[in-house]
Scaffold this active site. Structure first.
Site: not given
Ligand code: NAD
Length: 354
Positions: A235, A64
């Site tokens: 997101d 993005e």
């Molecule tokens: P990451 O992959 O490092 O961590 C995600 C975690 O979620 C992993 O540890 C995984 O095991 C866990 N997980 C997956 N499915 C699960 C479930 N059903 N129950 C419990 N845990 C579960 O990713 P990250 O960098 O920490 O990002 C997390 C999320 O936040 C991503 O989806 C990312 O796109 C989003 N994000 C959003 C914003 C925003 O501004 N809204 C900004 C950054 C990241």
């Protein structure tokens, strides 16, 4: 060959420099400072150019571009989201970004934004909760204990005064990592055996999971009255975390509706379902939480103005630190119209025949 002049050198903040800067300033102070910049910029929301981010989707993830400008400064971020990446030892989210001077179009800052995104997302989440969480909230359930998790927990400690986090992740190793990293921060950390256990007694629930699916991290019966939900993992189109029933019972606050309707939890709702733009809460135009029993939801997707705020926070703190590389990014001919001449003068001297 002439060296580029100082005005043509662009400060570049590497990951290493960013880490040094965070340690020099202190993470809680940086989170608080970025939240203050976001708050200031949300207060002048109408001054900004706004557009939903430009997303390029693939089967595995998304890339993005997130641009905005306040008429004086322009910023953009490049960011990806690839939930499967962690299986290959790569991160789900990486980013870099840039600020430029609108009057010349010249870049004034280029920086890593993987760490900066984690901080701005956490700062934004905590700022929203400051206005939306129930009075006296001090326990947060942190569901999804990946890269964003510690930043989220520490922002809620610094900005909202929570004292306890209850951790849950489907991967126990992620919870162990998160609990270990939060040792000594002042937070009471409680690893939990399920999402149901994690939300017990929590007034704030943050969901930060990564799965390219309409997941049900929280089902309707798990969310009772008076809770604030901070849903950051949904997101992207087809990537959500909450059961639709919760959305029908919650007061929903969003960043920029045209983007959140496509990417947020509310993609599951009819396009005319009422939502509140969070910047209007910041300006005092509309209230945040209206009653102790209300369920509030910050349907976070991440918006360009938050990155702009984080970028300008960084720019303003950089100058005296020396924590950047001057980057030879812009061609700088002595005569601005003689770009070709500059190239000619840079021709290497012929190597004499032996
Ligand atoms: P990451 O992959 O490092 O961590 C995600 C975690 O979620 C992993 O540890 C995984 O095991 C866990 N997980 C997956 N499915 C699960 C479930 N059903 N129950 C419990 N845990 C579960 O990713 P990250 O960098 O920490 O990002 C997390 C999320 O936040 C991503 O989806 C990312 O796109 C989003 N994000 C959003 C914003 C925003 O501004 N809204 C900004 C950054 C990241």
């Amino acid at each position: 060959m002439t060296a580029p002049s100082d005005k043509a050198l662009v400060p570049f903040v590497s990951v290493d420099h960013m880490m040094q800067l965070i340690h020099r300033i202190g993470l809680p102070e940086m989170l608080t400072g970025i939240a203050a910049c976001i708050e200031e910029d949300f207060r002048r929301w109408p001054d900004f150019d706004k557009t939903p981010r430009v997303a390029s989707h693939s089967a595995e993830g998304v890339i993005e571009l997130m641009p905005t400008s306040d008429g004086r400064t322009y910023g953009f971020k490049y960011v990806n989201g690839h939930p499967k990446n962690t299986r290959d030892g790569l991160q789900t989210v990486t980013a870099f970004g840039l600020l430029a001077d609108v009057s010349t179009g010249y870049p004034v800052l280029l920086t890593e934004m993987t760490l900066l995104t984690a901080m701005r997302t956490a700062a934004m989440s905590a700022l929203a909760a400051k206005h939306l969480a129930p009075e006296g909230a001090h326990v947060m359930a942190m569901i999804g204990n990946g890269a964003q998790a510690e930043f989220q927990c520490l922002a809620f400690l610094a900005i909202c005064g929570i004292d306890t986090v209850r951790l849950w992740d489907i991967d126990p190793a992620a919870t162990v990592k998160c609990a270990r990293n939060l040792e000594g921060t002042g937070l009471k950390v409680i690893p939990c055996a399920s999402a149901e256990q994690a939300i017990e007694g929590a007034q704030i629930i943050t969901t930060s999971t990564a799965d390219k699916a309409n997941a049900t991290i929280l089902s309707d019966n798990m969310v009772g009255p008076g809770v604030h939900l901070n849903a950051i993992g949904g997101d992207c189109p087809g990537k959500t975390e909450l059961a639709p029933g919760i959305l029908h019972r919650a007061a929903i606050f969003v960043e920029y509706p045209p983007q959140t309707r496509i990417e947020g939890e509310i993609q599951q709702l009819p396009p005319d379902h009422p939502v509140t733009e969070f910047w209007r809460v910041i300006t005092g135009e509309v209230p945040g939480r209206r009653s102790p029993d209300q369920i509030t939801l910050f349907d976070s997707v991440g918006f360009a103005i938050e990155d702009f705020s984080a970028l300008r926070y960084l720019r303003d703190r950089l100058e005296r630190t020396g924590l950047f590389h001057p980057l030879d990014l812009l061609a700088d001919p002595d005569d601005p119209r003689d770009l070709f001449g500059m190239l000619q003068r840079a021709r290497p001297a012929p190597v004499p025949a032996v």
